[in-house]
Design a protein around this motif. Structure first.
Motif, PDB file in Angstrom:
ATOM      1  N   PHE A  37       0.112  -4.771  10.509  1.00  0.00           N
ATOM      2  CA  PHE A  37       1.365  -4.040  10.326  1.00  0.00           C
ATOM      3  C   PHE A  37       2.027  -4.464   9.016  1.00  0.00           C
ATOM      4  CE2 PHE A  37       5.664  -2.599  11.440  1.00  0.00           C
ATOM      5  CZ  PHE A  37       5.378  -1.396  12.052  1.00  0.00           C
ATOM      6  N   PRO A  38       2.526  -3.494   8.258  1.00  0.00           N
ATOM      7  CA  PRO A  38       3.178  -3.836   6.976  1.00  0.00           C
ATOM      8  C   PRO A  38       4.539  -4.490   7.214  1.00  0.00           C
ATOM      9  CG  PRO A  38       3.338  -1.473   7.385  1.00  0.00           C
ATOM     10  CD  PRO A  38       2.486  -2.028   8.483  1.00  0.00           C
ATOM     11  N   GLU A  39       4.496  -5.747   7.574  1.00  0.00           N
ATOM     12  CA  GLU A  39       5.687  -6.436   8.073  1.00  0.00           C
ATOM     13  C   GLU A  39       6.815  -6.530   7.042  1.00  0.00           C
ATOM     14  OE1 GLU A  39       4.643  -9.756  10.606  1.00  0.00           O
ATOM     15  OE2 GLU A  39       6.313 -10.907   9.777  1.00  0.00           O
ATOM     16  N   GLU A  40       6.443  -6.917   5.814  1.00  0.00           N
ATOM     17  CA  GLU A  40       7.478  -7.100   4.788  1.00  0.00           C
ATOM     18  C   GLU A  40       8.181  -5.779   4.487  1.00  0.00           C
ATOM     19  OE1 GLU A  40       4.466  -8.370   4.844  1.00  0.00           O
ATOM     20  OE2 GLU A  40       4.785 -10.542   4.746  1.00  0.00           O
ATOM     21  N   LEU A  41       7.386  -4.703   4.444  1.00  0.00           N
ATOM     22  CA  LEU A  41       7.982  -3.383   4.206  1.00  0.00           C
ATOM     23  C   LEU A  41       8.916  -3.014   5.360  1.00  0.00           C
ATOM     24  CD1 LEU A  41       7.829  -0.810   2.284  1.00  0.00           C
ATOM     25  CD2 LEU A  41       6.307   0.141   4.025  1.00  0.00           C
ATOM     26  N   ALA A  42       8.471  -3.319   6.566  1.00  0.00           N
ATOM     27  CA  ALA A  42       9.286  -2.994   7.740  1.00  0.00           C
ATOM     28  C   ALA A  42      10.614  -3.747   7.697  1.00  0.00           C
ATOM     29  CB  ALA A  42       8.518  -3.329   9.014  1.00  0.00           C
ATOM     30  N   VAL A  43      10.574  -5.011   7.255  1.00  0.00           N
ATOM     31  CA  VAL A  43      11.811  -5.797   7.164  1.00  0.00           C
ATOM     32  C   VAL A  43      12.779  -5.133   6.186  1.00  0.00           C
ATOM     33  CG1 VAL A  43      12.798  -8.000   6.437  1.00  0.00           C
ATOM     34  CG2 VAL A  43      10.728  -7.958   7.867  1.00  0.00           C
ATOM     35  N   TYR A  50       0.869  -1.187   0.000  1.00  0.00           N
ATOM     36  CA  TYR A  50       0.000   0.000   0.000  1.00  0.00           C
ATOM     37  C   TYR A  50       0.903   1.233   0.000  1.00  0.00           C
ATOM     38  CZ  TYR A  50      -3.586   3.225   1.948  1.00  0.00           C
ATOM     39  OH  TYR A  50      -4.455   4.260   2.178  1.00  0.00           O
ATOM     40  N   PRO A  51       0.801   2.067  -1.017  1.00  0.00           N
ATOM     41  CA  PRO A  51       1.787   3.152  -1.184  1.00  0.00           C
ATOM     42  C   PRO A  51       1.862   4.135  -0.010  1.00  0.00           C
ATOM     43  CG  PRO A  51       0.352   2.977  -3.114  1.00  0.00           C
ATOM     44  CD  PRO A  51      -0.199   2.048  -2.098  1.00  0.00           C
TER      45      PRO A  51
END
Ligand code: SF4
Ligand code: SF4
Lengths: 192, 607
Positions: free
Chosen positions: B273-279, B224-225
């Protein structure tokens, strides 16, 4: 061009309308405007403020400390409270008439406003004092906000706006029957 | 599209219109109120059902019914309102919706106008509902429309969670013209008990589905941008993670640093939570500072993710004492926190000597406010008797201020009645009073009154009826008969409601008639059981002033009894005497009877 304007006063004094009029005038000139204001319990006689930022590329509506070009203070103690937001060379326009909080009247600390004005004289080189009591007696207490805007125009703190811009904003936001008195209020400071 | 200068709440109201909303309900509460008001103002064709509900639970249920029937629906409230609406929300999460449904809950860091600094992002994970967290006025407009589409796509209600500075900030933004609005044509309710009737077995299956969906959404929301990573140019070992208005402050602070700015993560959906983005954000970093308002939600998530993925990143924030635990963030606090973390020079404030006087300015009841008269009447009537005064939520909480000092407790909407009951049960010889406003009475005190009657409480219920919801900006309520559809309907009578609930003694009078009010309080409080006094007098903000008071300088002896008794802000001390502030006085007349020398008089009308 970027201008940070901080309006402060006591809930009920009309800072919100003053900030709306400034925003409308700046918008009509094609400037970008962001702002934020106190809404809620403080409006009942507490300390209130409006942050108004005019110019390009501003992410947040809040002015940083030491970042205001103009502090438009409707009450002397509130001017002192917010002075840290003013740039050292910024303009301060202050109403000399104090609004006594009930607590001050009860404790009898003897707040007159003069002590605050002396302090402001010592710490702000570009100071304009508006005699709000006299203006209220001559016009109406309700016109204080426009009297303050007129004083800011007259001292050159709003150099990106003209009297006519402000008058047009008044016409667009104020009921027709109150336009004339507000026009007088706008010119009150210039006529002093 | 066209440009408009809008308050955040107005932008969100217009966004709901652009998203084709058909039903809008809510209960007023700062900082959320103007969203619903904006929609009502743009509803000339009456295509949308708009209502101020009696409370948040009622509002959420109205919206849920509409959303089950395929309509797009919005319900608005402040953060503590969600406490009231939690019951339907928790179950609705399991059942889901057909039409898009947004539950807009405005948080109030500070807090500026609330009882708590609770964080709605927790409610999102607790209720297992997706949550959107806008960072400014422009984003709130776009994001709210996206939230409706998202809700419909996943058949789930979603939380939309702005904070005060987004709600009450203004900016010029692009908004849609009416021709561009999405059109929602609900088919109406279609019967399907296997879907719309919650049962333990259904709940079990729904729970499994919810968990699976939310696990999958971390990836969807990573793409999600509005969840984004700003690359930054400088320090490659440190990063900043933030959200909401704090992101706007952070962006401004980092822009000032240009090349030196570190990498930054903006979290627009705290749950899932945008987990992959956070990683990907955490990759290669050694330290991250989380700048959040309210609770350390992002900080805990990142700490968890570091453990889960074995990432050697030190996560800092509120939990580690690097960021203040309470209060709202400011542009300055964010600049200072970032500077301290990055090892930059911490910006110094302009040094000013201490002011000559410390002037405190707590909010007070307005000059001429009828609540002042009501409190004073009870105070005078009960002088010398042991009393407890339970307050409630509204302008009249300000009855706590000196010199009235008439609020002994204040907890939450409608709590005063039953608290008075509990206090009375264990405090011998005490007369208990519960003060409650008209809007709060309908919202939250009806059940309390029944409880008191049924369980044999001994208390006096004082209804402060000013015919409006004054604290939040004068919204109508059932007792006013005005609706948000513009109709005038039969007002619900507070007297009849109380009598129907079993309160036998109910008197109504104008508190500004001080003598009669004092007598009525004495008489009523002496009766057994639950009894009620309705003090009815309109809010001064809705009325023309009755006149203006004046102090005769010859007669005034400067004893200040007037100020010490009622503390009306229009009474000011000047040169050893008292003067009236003409900008504030409404000529209510309360002060005139207090002066021992009869120095104060009111001239009716003539303003
Ligand atoms: S009449 Fe007296 S109590 Fe009433 S508003 Fe004026 S000063 Fe205040
Ligand atoms: S109570 Fe009367 S005499 Fe005493 S200060 Fe007030 S106006 Fe003056």
């Amino acid at each position: 061009m970027q201008k940070n304007i901080l309006l402060t006063g006591v809930g009920g004094q009309g800072t919100v309308l003053a900030s709306k009029l400034l925003a409308a005038a700046a918008l009509s000139k094609g400037y970008e405007v962001t702002s934020a204001e106190t809404i809620g319990m403080a409006q009942k006689g507490g300390s209130v403020f409006s942050h108004l930022r005019v110019g390009e590329g501003l992410a947040s509506p809040m002015i940083p400390k030491g970042g205001a070009d103009l502090l438009l203070a409707f009450e002397p103690a509130e001017a002192v409270r917010m002075l840290g937001y003013l740039k050292p060379e910024g303009h301060l326009v202050v109403n000399s008439a104090p609004v006594q909080p009930v607590t001050a009247a009860l404790s009898g600390i003897g707040y007159t406003g003069q002590e605050m004005l002396d302090y402001l004289r010592a710490h702000s080189p570009r100071l304009t004092i508006v005699d709000g009591r006299q203006a209220a007696a001559k016009l109406t207490p309700k016109a204080l906000n426009v009297v303050m805007l007129g004083a800011a125009l007259a001292c050159g703190a709003l150099d990106f706006l003209s009297r006519e811009d402000m008058l047009a904003a008044i016409r667009s936001k104020v009921k027709p029957q109150y336009v004339a008195i507000n026009e007088q209020a706008l010119d009150h400071a210039a006529g002093q | 599209m066209h440009k408009e200068y809008l308050m955040g709440n107005e932008a969100m109201g217009l966004a709901a219109l652009a998203a084709g909303v058909r039903v809008v309900a809510g209960y007023p509460g700062t900082p959320s109120t103007e969203v619903l008001e904006t929609i009502a103002r743009h509803n000339e064709a009456k295509r949308i059902h708009v209502e101020w509900s009696t409370n948040e639970k009622a509002g959420l249920e109205v919206a849920a019914g509409a959303a089950l029937s395929g309509a797009r629906a919005l319900v608005t409230m402040k953060q503590v309102g969600l406490n009231v609406a939690t019951d339907p929300l928790m179950s609705l999460a399991y059942i889901g919706v057909k039409g898009g449904m947004v539950v807009l809950v405005a948080d109030d860091p500070g807090p500026i106008s609330s009882q708590t600094e609770q964080d709605t992002r927790h409610f999102a994970s607790y209720a297992k509902l997706p949550c959107f967290n806008p960072s400014g006025v422009a984003e709130s407009y776009e994001m709210l429309q996206e939230a409706f589409a998202f809700s419909e796509k996943y058949s789930t209600p979603v939380l939309f969670n702005p904070t005060t500075r987004v709600d009450h900030g203004y900016a010029t933004i692009s908004v849609k013209d009416e021709e561009e609005y999405y059109i929602c044509q609900p088919e109406g309710f279609r019967r399907d008990p296997s879907k719309w009737v919650i049962f333990p077995r259904l709940s079990y299956q729904a729970h499994l589905k919810l968990e699976k969906r939310n696990a999958g959404l971390t990836q969807v929301l990573s793409a999600y941008p509005r969840n984004e990573v700003l690359p930054g140019g400088g320090d490659s070992r440190r990063g900043i993670a933030t959200h909401g208005i704090s992101f706007a402050y952070t962006r401004e602070v980092l822009a000032e640093q240009g090349e030196k700015a570190p990498r930054a993560l903006k979290v627009a959906t705290p749950f899932p939570f945008p987990e992959e983005l956070a990683v990907s954000f955490l990759q290669g970093l050694e330290e991250v500072l989380c700048i959040e308002e309210l609770d350390p939600v992002i900080e805990r998530e990142l700490t968890y993710i570091c453990g889960k993925y074995h990432l050697p990143v030190k996560i800092r924030g509120k939990l580690t004492g690097d960021v203040r635990q309470a209060g709202e963030n400011t542009r300055d606090s964010v600049a200072a926190d970032i500077a301290a973390f990055m090892g930059w020079e911490v910006p110094t404030e302009r040094e000013l000597p201490a002011p000559p006087l410390q002037i405190q300015r707590p909010p007070v009841l307005c000059a001429g406010c009828p609540h002042r008269a009501s409190f004073y009447a009870v105070k005078v009537a009960m002088q010398g008797q042991k009393c407890v005064f339970c307050g409630d939520i509204g302008c009249y909480t300000l009855g706590n201020a000196m010199p009235l000092d008439m609020v002994d407790t204040c907890l939450c909407m409608g709590a005063g009645v039953n608290m008075a009951q509990g206090i009375g049960a264990v405090t011998p010889g005490v007369k208990c009073f519960a003060f409650v406003g008209d809007s709060t009475f309908f919202a939250a005190a009806l059940t309390g009154a029944v409880n008191g009657v049924y369980n044999q409480a001994d208390l006096t219920l004082v209804i402060l009826d000013n015919s409006t919801t004054a604290m939040t900006g004068h919204q109508p309520h059932p007792g006013t008969g005005r609706t948000m559809m513009g109709a005038q309907v039969e007002p619900v009578s507070i007297t009849a409601a109380l009598q129907g609930l079993g309160v036998k003694h109910v008197v109504t009078l104008d508190p500004l008639n001080l003598q009669a009010a004092v007598a009525a309080v004495r008489e009523t409080a002496a009766l057994p059981g639950v009894k009620a006094i309705i003090f009815k007098s309109p809010c001064i903000a809705l009325e023309k002033p009755r006149g203006m008071a004046a102090v005769d300088g010859e007669k005034c002896i400067g004893c200040k009894k007037c100020i010490r008794s009622i503390g009306c802000p229009a009474l000011t001390a000047a040169g050893g005497k008292v003067a009236i502030d003409p900008a504030q006085c409404t000529g209510c007349g309360l002060c005139t009877g207090l002066c021992p020398t009869g120095a104060i008089s009111v001239t009716e009308g003539g303003r």
